[in-house]
Design an enzyme around this catalytic site. Structure first.
Site, PDB file in Angstrom:
ATOM      1  N   ASP A 215     -53.229   1.216  69.563  1.00  0.00           N
ATOM      2  CA  ASP A 215     -54.047   0.010  69.501  1.00  0.00           C
ATOM      3  C   ASP A 215     -53.607  -0.993  70.571  1.00  0.00           C
ATOM      4  OD1 ASP A 215     -55.967  -1.751  67.937  1.00  0.00           O
ATOM      5  OD2 ASP A 215     -54.142  -2.954  67.826  1.00  0.00           O
ATOM      6  N   GLU A 268     -56.031   2.787  73.528  1.00  0.00           N
ATOM      7  CA  GLU A 268     -57.111   1.793  73.544  1.00  0.00           C
ATOM      8  C   GLU A 268     -56.824   0.881  74.734  1.00  0.00           C
ATOM      9  OE1 GLU A 268     -59.287  -1.637  70.821  1.00  0.00           O
ATOM     10  OE2 GLU A 268     -57.116  -1.407  70.760  1.00  0.00           O
TER      11      GLU A 268
END
Length: 546
Positions: A215, A268
């Site tokens: 993330d 990401e």
């Protein structure tokens, strides 16, 4: 070292995989508490196997106060009780593997929850303590420290700093939180932070996880001086895409490569600079990264072709496969976005009351499904996309939970509209999401979803679900789809046409004028009916045997 067997010997599975994103709170509720759980996912594994996906990516399932949908993690080595237990997660990974489906888990390295033991220890220890060095605590500016230490903004609005209160009740130091105030940023210059995350990787790889999704991967390290953001666009950014990130991910790659069966790293990475984006995909760093340029691209032929070409060109020098995604848990659902005047996506322009033509959006989303599944590389499919679910834009405001909505003072609709629990079967809510007589789902489902359930669509050969099932079957059976080369073909303006193998061609008509089918021996699949004269109507895609 433990190494759970993987479903087959193909170590390059990730290069052409179809990966299904599971947002656990909204997938399936087994115990009737209104929230999806791991037992619910286990009960739907046959559905996922029939759909034809190769892997599942789970949004965070860890213990969390849920200030940001689980991205505020309190313990990386356990499962939040609302989702189940660690033993159940291990069963889920094992049962999915038995069906040939791998599991990718979410790792959140930028921050932890304010409820994490490290942060609680830091607050209790007070200013200047060793425990606070794992985070970014600083005195404020101004005469009495009443101003944040710098001008960095939170991704959710307002300043990226929150002030503490000392034990005597007086205002204390500030701590950095690039996201919500309940998500303090970690200091990656601290050896404890690096060692902890490497151990967490091993913990989940030992339990059979086939990979991790990282993330906010480009935000993790910060300039230790914490300087103000400069107005000069050429100035180095103090916390985005810093060069010292790559050493961290090389260390993670060494851990992933130490397992006999391949474990993958998926980043990401929101990065407009293609060359810098590709640095994360060098052979000793991440395996793949999300393709946000394509996700946000408008439904326009020239823009889509440019996005595809740019993506493939960025990946080619490092030998990494591209990824393609139309939607995820953060962005407006595809059938809604494609039914608007502006078919792109930008967080800054998201607003209440945007007019939408769902019939048009659905037609385009069906064509986009065949486009993405024919492109080289891997594909991410967000839960509910295969059902053609629209964004839910009439959730009562007192039911909204997303901090993007709350911190904007209600101006930003937030992301709850794409997170509404799935409709599985039946005529009324909860549509099989949870057992009859259970609690209401954590977000309300629209009444008209009765016509969009998986049960209804399974019986309809013209449904979105049937289209996805047929496309995934063909993709798996067709040599050369997934990873591999592609060649653009000459086509009319407004038409995208490309060859993937000597025998497979995809044509997408984004023009209002019907397009001619190129010479072919078999019509394999269409996203919608052809015109009476056999041509391809507007917003329609076809797969051909040539």
């Amino acid at each position: 070292m433990a190494d759970t067997p993987q479903p087959e010997a193909d170590e390059n599975w990730w290069r052409g995989a179809v990966i299904y994103q599971v947002y656990p709170r909204s997938f399936a509720d087994s115990n009737g508490d209104g929230t999806g759980d791991l037992a619910g996912v286990r009960s739907r594994l046959p559905y996922l196997a029939e759909l034809g996906v190769n892997a599942l990516w789970f949004n965070p399932w860890y213990p969390s106060p849920m200030a940001d949908g689980g991205y505020d993690v309190a313990d990386y080595r356990d499962i939040d009780p609302v989702f189940g237990t660690l033993a159940e997660a291990e069963k889920l990974v094992s049962e999915a593997l038995a069906l040939g489906i791998r599991t990718i888990i979410d790792i959140v390295p930028n921050h932890v929850s304010a409820a994490h033991p490290w942060f609680r220890e830091a607050l209790a220890a007070g200013p200047g303590s060793a425990a606070r060095e794992r985070f970014w605590f600083r005195p404020g500016r101004g005469e009495d420290g009443e101003l944040p230490p710098n001008n960095w903004p939170s991704q959710f609005g307002g300043p990226a700093w929150t002030r503490t209160t000392d034990p005597d009740g007086t205002p204390g130091d500030w701590f950095l939180n690039l996201f919500d105030s309940e998500q303090p940023d970690l200091n990656w210059n601290h050896p404890d932070v690096r060692a902890e995350h490497e151990d967490v990787l091993r913990f989940w790889f030992d339990r059979g996880a086939g990979g991790v999704r990282i993330d906010s991967a480009a935000l993790v390290t910060k300039d230790p001086a914490l300087p103000d953001l400069s107005e000069d666009p050429a100035a180095p950014h103090p916390y985005v895409d810093r060069d010292d990130l790559h050493e961290i991910y090389r260390g993670w790659r060494r851990i992933a490569d130490s397992y006999d069966h391949r474990r993958i790293l998926v980043g990401e990475v929101w990065m407009p600079d293609a060359e810098r984006f590709a640095r994360y995909l060098r052979p000793d760093e991440m395996h793949t990264a999300f393709n946000f340029d394509f996700l946000a691209c408008p439904w326009e032929p020239a823009r889509l072709r440019t996005s595809i070409d740019t993506t493939l060109a960025a990946h080619e020098p490092v030998g990494a496969p591209a990824t393609w995604v139309l939607c995820n848990h953060d962005v407006t659902r595809t059938v809604t976005r494609y039914g608007r005047t502006d078919t792109g996506f930008d967080f800054a322009t998201k607003a209440f009351g945007t007019p939408t033509d769902l019939e048009l959006g659905t037609r385009r989303a069906r064509a986009a499904a065949l486009l993405t599944l024919a492109l080289p590389g891997s594909v991410y499919l967000y839960q509910g996309e295969e059902l053609g679910l629209p964004e839910v834009e009439d959730i009562p405001t007192d039911k909204l939970q997303d901090p993007m909505y709350l911190r904007s003072g209600g101006a930003d609709p937030g992301r709850d509209g794409c997170r509404v629990p799935l409709p599985w079967a039946g005529d009324t809510a909860p549509f099989g999401f949870g057992p009859a007589g259970g609690a209401e789902p954590w977000l309300p489902q629209p009444a008209d979803w009765a016509g969009r359930t998986a049960e209804i669509q399974s019986a309809d050969p013209a449904s979105m679900l049937s289209l996805y099932r047929a496309a995934l079957r063909l993709r798996a059976a067709e040599p050369g789809l997934g990873d591999g080369p592609m060649t653009w073909l000459d086509s009319a303006p407004g038409v995208l046409a490309f060859r993937r193998t000597d025998r497979f061609v995809c044509v997408v008509n984004l023009d209002e004028t019907p397009a001619d089918l190129p010479p072919h021996t078999e019509l394999l699949l269409t996203s919608g009916p052809l015109a009476d004269d056999g041509r391809i109507p507007a917003d329609t895609a076809v797969w051909l045997r040539v």
